[in-house]
Design an enzyme around this catalytic site. Sequence first.
Site: not given
Ligand code: GLA
Length: 372
Positions: A155, A263
């Site tokens: 990010e 994710e």
């Molecule tokens: C982001 C991070 C993850 C996690 C999510 C929320 O996507 O990359 O590691 O912390 O937020 O759980």
Amino acid sequence: MNAAHLFTCAAVILSASAKSSAGPNPEPSLSGSFAFDFAIGFGTGVVSGDSEELVRRHASTVTSENSLKPAPLRPDRDTWNWKNADAWVAWAKSLGKEPIGHTLVWCYMQPKWLVDLMEKKGISRADALAWQDNHIRTLVGRYRGEIKTWDVVNEALADKAGGSDLRDDPWSNLCGEDYVIQAFQSARAADPSARLLYNDYNLEQPDKRARLFRMLDHLKAAGLNPDGVGIQGHWTLGSPSIGDIEAAIVEIYAAGYPVHITELDVSVYDWEPGANLQRRDFAPASDLAYEKLPDEIQQRLADRYRDIFRLFLKHSDKIERVTFWNVDDGLSWLNNWPLRGRPNHPLLFDRQQQPKPAFQAVISELSKEAAK
Ligand code: GLA
């Protein structure tokens, strides 16, 4: 007829008709079912009981969720707290799952002492970069040969066009893009054979993707081209559109980067435009919340997962892995974000670790693929 899928389908039917050795769940294994398409994983800390059985049965990889993030690892500048990290890696290996490291640098879950120093300019740019270099070399070096894939930078990109390509955070404010470049350099030096990824959300949006490609070009020019890009996949029932997800997969792959869906979860609450995502507390009397998922929403969730996996199968040549962000609904971060305490239902398995209609929808897409 696709021979690989026909074979997979036969395996799915066989495994569906057999009782799981782990218990009464007869559902086919996700990682077995998609073995010819992409790896399947869960992003999770160490779990036990029925949740662990789901990991054992359905995943070939696990991602470290919070266990390897800087905050829990670095209580102060020179100390390492390896206990949970080592336990997590040992757990993944004990299940025979490939551990995936997440994440070496991120603006959140940094040690508070470091963020305070960076924000108050109590640490120089050179010292912050030296700390980061040492952090990455030590961590990647410790698990060299065991963790073969790392989300190196998480990010880093800004959400809105018009300003800097990088988001406004302590790392970029102090070090500019150098912290991204150096992170890949340190990780590459610590383990030349590891697969190094850049990971982010909203890459389905063309303007964020434009910023991604500019950053990747800088990494490439520095001789540090990542080995793939992680599309996080924190989606909702309504957004982003399948067309926008497809554009991201196709364009990122065309630019030379294998895609990892890192994710995946599907919130059953749409994020209305203008919703106040800073507000954290759930107010049962006024906020929409499903303690138990109504049938209609359960069906929408199944339809949404079916559409997503139909797309993933269409582009399975471009996708290396699909990781769900946690194992079952009770373990999801979305029960506490954006509203603390609001139950969400974003995964394929419910709070009792039972497969939901969304699970069946995903598996049945595979059978349709086999029949083509
Ligand atoms: C982001 C991070 C993850 C996690 C999510 C929320 O996507 O990359 O590691 O912390 O937020 O759980």
